[in-house]
Structures are given as structure tokens and as C-alpha cells.
Design a protein around this motif. Structure first.
Motif, mmCIF file in Angstrom:
data_model
loop_
_atom_site.group_PDB
_atom_site.id
_atom_site.type_symbol
_atom_site.label_atom_id
_atom_site.label_comp_id
_atom_site.label_asym_id
_atom_site.label_seq_id
_atom_site.Cartn_x
_atom_site.Cartn_y
_atom_site.Cartn_z
ATOM 1 N N LYS A 50 -96.870 -42.449 -54.660
ATOM 2 C CA LYS A 50 -95.884 -42.595 -53.603
ATOM 3 C C LYS A 50 -95.828 -41.343 -52.741
ATOM 4 C CE LYS A 50 -91.095 -43.954 -52.760
ATOM 5 N NZ LYS A 50 -89.821 -44.392 -53.369
ATOM 6 N N SER A 51 -95.903 -41.533 -51.439
ATOM 7 C CA SER A 51 -95.884 -40.412 -50.513
ATOM 8 C C SER A 51 -94.507 -39.748 -50.494
ATOM 9 C CB SER A 51 -96.232 -40.897 -49.100
ATOM 10 O OG SER A 51 -96.132 -39.852 -48.173
ATOM 11 N N LYS A 52 -94.508 -38.424 -50.385
ATOM 12 C CA LYS A 52 -93.249 -37.674 -50.369
ATOM 13 C C LYS A 52 -92.681 -37.543 -48.964
ATOM 14 C CE LYS A 52 -94.449 -34.975 -54.453
ATOM 15 N NZ LYS A 52 -94.696 -33.615 -55.015
ATOM 16 N N GLN A 53 -93.428 -37.968 -47.958
ATOM 17 C CA GLN A 53 -92.926 -37.894 -46.596
ATOM 18 C C GLN A 53 -93.254 -39.182 -45.837
ATOM 19 O OE1 GLN A 53 -94.851 -34.789 -44.358
ATOM 20 N NE2 GLN A 53 -96.907 -35.421 -44.928
ATOM 21 N N LEU A 54 -92.392 -39.516 -44.889
ATOM 22 C CA LEU A 54 -92.583 -40.687 -44.050
ATOM 23 C C LEU A 54 -93.055 -40.220 -42.673
ATOM 24 C CD1 LEU A 54 -89.414 -42.815 -44.894
ATOM 25 C CD2 LEU A 54 -91.756 -43.290 -45.574
ATOM 26 N N ILE A 55 -94.234 -40.699 -42.283
ATOM 27 C CA ILE A 55 -94.799 -40.306 -40.994
ATOM 28 C C ILE A 55 -94.843 -41.529 -40.085
ATOM 29 C CG2 ILE A 55 -96.798 -39.335 -39.808
ATOM 30 C CD1 ILE A 55 -97.504 -37.873 -42.358
ATOM 31 N N ALA A 56 -94.285 -41.391 -38.911
ATOM 32 C CA ALA A 56 -94.227 -42.506 -37.958
ATOM 33 C C ALA A 56 -95.463 -42.502 -37.065
ATOM 34 C CB ALA A 56 -92.975 -42.400 -37.103
ATOM 35 N N LEU A 57 -95.947 -43.699 -36.756
ATOM 36 C CA LEU A 57 -96.899 -43.884 -35.666
ATOM 37 C C LEU A 57 -96.081 -44.557 -34.576
ATOM 38 C CD1 LEU A 57 -99.745 -43.785 -34.465
ATOM 39 C CD2 LEU A 57 -100.172 -46.020 -35.503
ATOM 40 N N ALA A 58 -95.519 -43.751 -33.688
ATOM 41 C CA ALA A 58 -94.538 -44.233 -32.722
ATOM 42 C C ALA A 58 -95.176 -44.445 -31.365
ATOM 43 C CB ALA A 58 -93.387 -43.225 -32.607
ATOM 44 N N SER A 59 -94.777 -45.524 -30.732
ATOM 45 C CA SER A 59 -95.276 -45.791 -29.384
ATOM 46 C C SER A 59 -94.372 -46.794 -28.694
ATOM 47 C CB SER A 59 -96.709 -46.336 -29.423
ATOM 48 O OG SER A 59 -96.715 -47.672 -29.889
ATOM 49 N N PHE A 60 -94.439 -46.798 -27.394
ATOM 50 C CA PHE A 60 -93.845 -47.867 -26.598
ATOM 51 C C PHE A 60 -94.704 -49.115 -26.802
ATOM 52 C CE2 PHE A 60 -93.956 -50.179 -22.527
ATOM 53 C CZ PHE A 60 -92.613 -50.486 -22.378
ATOM 54 N N PRO A 61 -94.138 -50.322 -26.836
ATOM 55 C CA PRO A 61 -94.960 -51.527 -26.979
ATOM 56 C C PRO A 61 -96.034 -51.611 -25.901
ATOM 57 C CG PRO A 61 -92.638 -52.066 -27.220
ATOM 58 C CD PRO A 61 -92.694 -50.635 -26.776
ATOM 59 N N GLY A 62 -97.240 -51.981 -26.300
ATOM 60 C CA GLY A 62 -98.332 -52.088 -25.349
ATOM 61 C C GLY A 62 -99.126 -50.809 -25.190
ATOM 62 N N ALA A 63 -98.792 -49.778 -25.979
ATOM 63 C CA ALA A 63 -99.466 -48.481 -25.835
ATOM 64 C C ALA A 63 -100.643 -48.316 -26.785
ATOM 65 C CB ALA A 63 -98.462 -47.345 -26.039
ATOM 66 N N GLY A 64 -101.028 -49.373 -27.508
ATOM 67 C CA GLY A 64 -102.205 -49.292 -28.368
ATOM 68 C C GLY A 64 -101.907 -48.975 -29.814
ATOM 69 N N ASN A 65 -100.702 -49.279 -30.286
ATOM 70 C CA ASN A 65 -100.318 -48.954 -31.660
ATOM 71 C C ASN A 65 -101.204 -49.672 -32.674
ATOM 72 O OD1 ASN A 65 -98.739 -48.688 -34.184
ATOM 73 N ND2 ASN A 65 -97.162 -47.858 -32.827
ATOM 74 N N THR A 66 -101.475 -50.959 -32.452
ATOM 75 C CA THR A 66 -102.290 -51.727 -33.399
ATOM 76 C C THR A 66 -103.712 -51.176 -33.465
ATOM 77 O OG1 THR A 66 -100.981 -53.709 -32.976
ATOM 78 C CG2 THR A 66 -103.146 -54.031 -33.968
ATOM 79 N N TRP A 67 -104.265 -50.809 -32.321
ATOM 80 C CA TRP A 67 -105.606 -50.219 -32.302
ATOM 81 C C TRP A 67 -105.615 -48.884 -33.040
ATOM 82 C CZ3 TRP A 67 -107.758 -46.305 -28.624
ATOM 83 C CH2 TRP A 67 -109.134 -46.136 -28.822
ATOM 84 N N ALA A 68 -104.579 -48.068 -32.822
ATOM 85 C CA ALA A 68 -104.488 -46.776 -33.512
ATOM 86 C C ALA A 68 -104.387 -46.980 -35.021
ATOM 87 C CB ALA A 68 -103.286 -45.990 -32.990
ATOM 88 N N ARG A 69 -103.650 -47.999 -35.457
ATOM 89 C CA ARG A 69 -103.571 -48.298 -36.902
ATOM 90 C C ARG A 69 -104.943 -48.643 -37.457
ATOM 91 N NH1 ARG A 69 -98.979 -52.646 -38.082
ATOM 92 N NH2 ARG A 69 -99.645 -52.200 -40.221
ATOM 93 N N HIS A 70 -105.688 -49.449 -36.723
ATOM 94 C CA HIS A 70 -107.043 -49.811 -37.130
ATOM 95 C C HIS A 70 -107.892 -48.555 -37.322
ATOM 96 C CE1 HIS A 70 -111.022 -51.700 -37.012
ATOM 97 N NE2 HIS A 70 -111.323 -50.922 -35.984
ATOM 98 N N LEU A 71 -107.827 -47.629 -36.372
ATOM 99 C CA LEU A 71 -108.610 -46.398 -36.453
ATOM 100 C C LEU A 71 -108.174 -45.532 -37.634
ATOM 101 C CD1 LEU A 71 -108.653 -45.410 -32.655
ATOM 102 C CD2 LEU A 71 -110.479 -46.545 -33.952
ATOM 103 N N ILE A 72 -106.874 -45.419 -37.834
ATOM 104 C CA ILE A 72 -106.346 -44.587 -38.920
ATOM 105 C C ILE A 72 -106.747 -45.155 -40.278
ATOM 106 C CG2 ILE A 72 -104.196 -43.888 -40.081
ATOM 107 C CD1 ILE A 72 -102.983 -43.572 -37.245
ATOM 108 N N GLU A 73 -106.679 -46.472 -40.420
ATOM 109 C CA GLU A 73 -107.048 -47.083 -41.702
ATOM 110 C C GLU A 73 -108.522 -46.849 -42.014
ATOM 111 O OE1 GLU A 73 -105.841 -51.124 -42.193
ATOM 112 O OE2 GLU A 73 -103.699 -50.654 -42.062
ATOM 113 N N LEU A 74 -109.384 -46.964 -40.999
ATOM 114 C CA LEU A 74 -110.806 -46.715 -41.231
ATOM 115 C C LEU A 74 -111.062 -45.239 -41.528
ATOM 116 C CD1 LEU A 74 -112.641 -48.879 -38.535
ATOM 117 C CD2 LEU A 74 -111.968 -49.501 -40.843
ATOM 118 N N ALA A 75 -110.377 -44.345 -40.817
ATOM 119 C CA ALA A 75 -110.621 -42.905 -40.967
ATOM 120 C C ALA A 75 -110.112 -42.361 -42.292
ATOM 121 C CB ALA A 75 -109.977 -42.147 -39.812
#
Length: 566
Positions: A340-365
């Protein structure tokens, strides 16, 4: 008469069992009459040359006959569906003479005829694949090592076959009811058919492998579609790497070199890169020895191919590089955090700013699933398995959020703040709102009242979202969407370091070659007009200046130059 009816009621109140028995007999008799009328010699549809009873005047049963006709048609569709399901599981169905003859007659019966035509089309399509059997699959060493995709809601056998055939692969394999893998050869052992025992998520009557088991099909039309190399991506002209044998481990001499021949060779050998060097074809992966980050002038590679007069095949010193359709599996494994992670990190964005694409990249990386402040079933079905976890579970590497309130922001220990050009972000979110994750809003929505109202409500939010995260957020890393697209390797490296993961360079290079996820719009339906009015431009320009000033006030890089003017 009333007295007789009273005695009848009293008799059944005293003997309820007899009442229900009588009722059951009555309903059974009615069902038999109904079934007789459905399976009797009446045709399922009315010939076009005869007047339809439904079209008769009052007193001719105009309200009842269409209803019975619909029942006949529904039975016809169900029969076709059952036969189609059997075909997908066991191969093309037996074609009776009666069905073939009816299919030739054309549209003689409306929906029933269309159902028969649909069945004939499906039978023809299913001839494109031959079932090979059930095979072992291992997450560390895949049986099929080409492109893969997932759909935990609508996966079907045909959909998997179609996607693999379109990309020129010879084999398509289905696993766990929802996963599709493509490849040019099967690199695993055959196992018992009983071990492939899971129904397809989008087609329960068909089998889609099992747990670590693949239902494999050989695609009969794959060789035909493999000749289309619009799918091989041109990467550019690059200098020969210092240690060629380590950088590109496979080399084959070709006297009559062509792009097709080299791409074919590297695809067959399961490599994502094909490098043409005059009369030599090299295959390999993007690595630190050959990262594809420093392009050369294409004129240095301009040597004519031996087999194709109008193609460039590079030279012994400067290579022309193409990316094949082979998936680079070095970065495809993903899992939940082991502790379990000891910290909560947000991937914050306005809708339409590419959040889903960034999640895809982060999961692969990183190799770890991302989570979400919300729950989106369509994202979960596409493979974002962290979508179902509560955002405080601590099992995911970061949490997607569009929230911008002080309380919500302060709940996170750190944040990656993704900012995108508001003109592009607003249009992307409008498309998602009215067309889904990869769809498009209709022309009527852009021209109607929906678009002005959307801009009026969402444009201020674009500004306040960034301002609030800069004001209330702890350890905020600002990433501009445009910079991420332009220099993915460097920007993704910054994001991964904030997440506290030591990502290997080879893994980041793998992400570069697999950067497009399942939620990318094709770009083929660009608007032929500017949807923004002059007033909208003035308003949004003011918000851009406000955000730019806030970023520079924190000694950060301001917004990219192309934000304004658009």
C-alpha cells in the motif's frame, strides 16, 4: 346467474389448490394455441405482391396483425443468432439447401430476408479463420507476440480476428474472455480443449480462451492484408549505431531490397523496428544504443531501393527506419502496487486535457495501474483495471481527478498537473460529452445551443482548475500536454520520477513506440469551420493570460506560444 357465480367463487376459495390447477391448465391451453399459430403453415412475412392485412380498414384487425407479425420476425432473428453463435465457436455452420435458396430470393420478406442475408454475410466472413486449438499463454513470454487489446465488456471472436487481420497478422488468440492477442507464429504448447472454457464477454455463446489459455485462430486473409503497408510507421533517417550487432541483432542481406521486404522480414521475426541500410535489412528494438531520438536529414538516406525505383532504402551509414505492427512487449505488463502506497498522488487535469492518454503512458512506463477519483466502466473495460478501486485504496500509482476544490486538492500529497490548450481541450471534452471517449459530437450540436452554453460554463473552469491546483496543491509538477506530445521521453521521465518509480530507459523507449492507447480519436472528422466566435476568442484569451501569469509567478514555464492566438 349471480347465485351460481357466488357458489363458483366460494368453491375455489375453499379449494385454492384446485383454483391454481385450473388456472395453470387454462394458461397451458392458451400457450398451445399460440404456439400452433406460430409454427403452423403461415408464412413469416407477407409477399409484396399481396395486400397486407395490416393495411386493411377498421374492423379487419389492423391493430393485432402487425403485433403477431413482429413475433414471427423476432423468432426468425433469434434462430439466426443461435446459428451464428455456434458458427463462431465451432466453425462455419452447415448450409441447408433451403437457407441458400431463400438467401437468393432477395428481399421478399422484409426483416426476415435481411436476417438471412446477414447470416450469409457472417458465414462468408467466418471463412476467413481456421480454429487451431487451445494454447498455453504466459504473461512473461506470450504465445502471440504482436499487437494486443482488451475489452472486458464487448469482446467477440470476430472482433479479435478482424483487428488482427486488418494489421496483417497470421494468428488471432483470445484469452480470459476479453483479451485479444495477434502474432505471426504461435510460440507455446498446445493444451486440452477443456482448458479454454471462458465465454466471450460480448458473445457468451462463444469461447474466448481461459485463464492463461488462448483460443487461437489462423487468419486465412491475413497474407492479403499484410501487403498494405500504410500501417508500417515511418520513423525517419538515423545514423548507423556504434555497435550494430547489439543495437539491431538481426541482419539479412537483400540484393533486391524494398521497404515491403524489410518490413515483412522484421514483422515475421517479431521485431518492432525495420531499418533499411542499402542492401541490408536490420531488425531490433528501440534501446539506449539506438533510441531514435536524433533524426538526420532525410537526404542522407536517399539511396534508391534495388527493387523499387521510387523508394529510399538508406545507406550503410544512414538507416531508413520503419516501425512494424509488432507490439513491443517490454512495457506491456501491469499490476497493482505490491504494498500500500504511503502517499496519494493526483493526476489532475481539466476534462479533455489528455488525462486518459497520460494514464496509459504512466501505466506502461511504471508497470503499475493508475486509479481514479471516479468510476468509468468504459475505461475499465478497455484495461484500466485500477478504475474499480477506491481512490484511497493505495494500490495504484496515481489517481485521475478533475476536481478543483480546496478540500479535494488538499487530500493529495502531490500532483502531476496536466495543462492543455483550452481551445483544444474544450473541443475534446465537447466531443467526449456528445460522442463518447473516441467519438465525435454531431454537426447539430456544434451549430445548436449546446456548444455556446458549453463554452460559457467550461471555459472559466479551465482557468480556475489550474489556478486552484497551483494555490492549494502540494508538490505540483506542471506538464503541458503539447510538451508531452513533442518530447514524450523527457516529459514522461519527469512524471515517473515524481511518482517515485525508477523506470528503465529501455522501458521508456518501449512506451514511445506504443504511445497510442485505445482512446485516441482518429482526427479524420476535423471541423471544417471555427466553432469559436469572436467573443469566445476574447474571453478565452483573457483566461490564457491569467493562467500564464500564475505559472510565471511561481517561476514556472508559461503556457506554450501556440495557446494564443489559436
Amino acid at each position: 346467474m349471480a347465485k351460481l357465480w357466488f357458489k363458483f367463487q366460494r368453491y375455489f376459495r375453499r379449494k385454492p389448490v384446485r383454483f391454481f390447477t385450473f388456472l395453470a391448465l387454462y394458461l397451458t391451453a392458451g400457450s398451445l394455441v399460440f404456439l400452433h399459430s406460430g409454427f403452423g403453415g403461415q408464412p413469416a412475412a407477407v409477399s409484396q405482391s399481396q395486400p397486407s392485412p395490416a393495411a386493411g380498414g377498421p374492423g379487419e384487425g389492423a391493430a393485432e396483425l402487425p403485433f403477431l407479425g413482429d413475433l414471427h420476425l423476432a423468432r426468425g432473428f433469434r434462430d439466426v443468432g443461435d446459428a451464428s453463435s455456434i458458427a463462431r465457436r465451432y466453425g462455419p455452420p452447415f448450409k441447408s439447401k433451403d437457407v441458400n435458396e431463400r438467401a437468393k430470393l432477395g428481399d421478399y420478406g422484409g426483416a426476415w430476408s435481411r436476417a438471412l442475408k446477414g447470416r450469409a454475410v457472417r458465414e462468408k466472413e467466418e471463412e476467413r479463420a481456421k480454429y487451431m486449438g487451445c494454447y498455453l499463454d504466459d504473461t512473461q513470454s506470450r504465445a502471440l507476440r504482436g499487437v494486443s487489446f482488451f475489452d472486458y465488456k464487448k469482446m467477440t471472436v470476430f472482433r479479435c480476428q478482424d483487428n488482427c487481420a486488418e494489421r496483417g497478422y497470421l494468428y488471432a488468440g483470445l484469452e480470459f474472455g476479453a483479451e485479444c492477442y495477434c502474432g505471426h507464429k504461435i510460440q507455446a504448447a498446445n493444451v486440452s480443449e477443456a482448458e479454454c472454457d471462458m465465454g466471450c464477454k460480448g458473445e457468451p455463446g462463444s469461447v474466448c480462451g481461459g485463464a492463461n489459455r488462448l483460443s487461437v485462430y489462423r487468419l486465412q486473409l491475413a497474407r492479403e492484408s499484410a501487403r498494405r503497408y500504410g500501417s508500417a510507421v515511418f520513423r525517419g533517417c538515423f545514423r548507423r549505431p556504434d555497435n550494430l550487432s547489439l543495437a539491431l541483432p538481426v541482419t539479412v542481406a537483400m540484393s533486391n531490397m524494398s521497404v515491403d521486404k524489410c518490413v515483412d522480414l522484421c514483422t515475421e521475426k517479431e521485431f518492432p523496428l525495420a531499418a533499411l541500410a542499402g542492401t541490408a535489412c536490420h531488425c531490433g528494438f528501440p534501446t539506449t544504443r539506438f533510441p531514435l531520438h536524433e533524426r538526420e536529414d532525410e537526404q542522407l538516406c536517399a539511396q534508391r531501393c534495388g527493387a523499387e525505383e521510387f523508394e529510399s532504402c538508406g545507406t550503410p551509414s544512414y538507416f531508413i527506419v520503419y516501425q512494424t505492427q509488432v507490439q513491443d512487449n517490454r512495457c506491456m505488463d501491469r499490476r497493482f502496487l505490491p504494498a500500500k502506497s504511503k502517499q496519494l498522488i493526483a493526476l489532475a487535469s481539466f476534462p479533455g486535457a489528455g488525462n486518459t492518454w497520460a494514464r496509459h503512458l504512466i501505466e506502461l512506463a511504471t508497470g503499475f495501474y493508475t486509479g481514479s477519483y471516479y468510476f468509468d466502466g468504459s475505461l475499465y473495460n478497455k484495461g484500466f483495471k485500477g478504475e474499480r478501486d477506491h481512490w484511497r485504496s493505495g494500490r495504484t500509482i496515481c489517481i485521475k481527478t478533475h476536481e478543483s476544490g480546496q478540500k479535494e486538492i488538499e487530500a493529495f500529497d502531490a500532483a502531476i498537473l496536466l495543462i492543455r490548450n483550452p481551445y483544444k481541450a474544450l473541443m475534446a471534452e465537447f466531443n467526449r460529452k456528445y460522442g463518447g471517449h473516441i467519438g465525435f459530437a454531431a454537426h447539430a450540436h456544434w451549430k445548436g445551443k449546446e456548444w455556446p452554453e458549453f463554452v460559457r460554463n467550461y471555459a472559466p473552469w479551465w482557468a480556475t482548475h489550474t489556478l486552484d491546483w497551483l494555490k492549494f496543491g502540494r508538490r505540483v509538477l506542471v506538464v503541458h500536454f503539447e510538451d508531452l506530445k513533442r518530447d514524450l521521453f523527457a516529459q514522461l521521465g519527469r512524471m515517473v520520477r515524481l511518482l517515485g518509480v525508477a523506470a528503465r530507459e529501455d522501458r521508456l523507449l518501449c512506451v514511445e513506440s506504443q504511445k497510442d492507447g485505445n482512446f485516441k480519436r482518429s482526427g479524420l472528422r476535423k471541423l471544417e469551420f471555427d466553432p469559436y466566435t469572436a467573443d469566445m476568442h476574447r474571453t478565452i484569451a483573457a483566461y490564457i493570460k491569467m493562467v500564464d501569469a500564475a505559472l510565471r509567478g511561481r517561476n514556472l514555464t508559461g503556457v506554450p506560444d501556440d495557446y494564443c492566438p489559436r
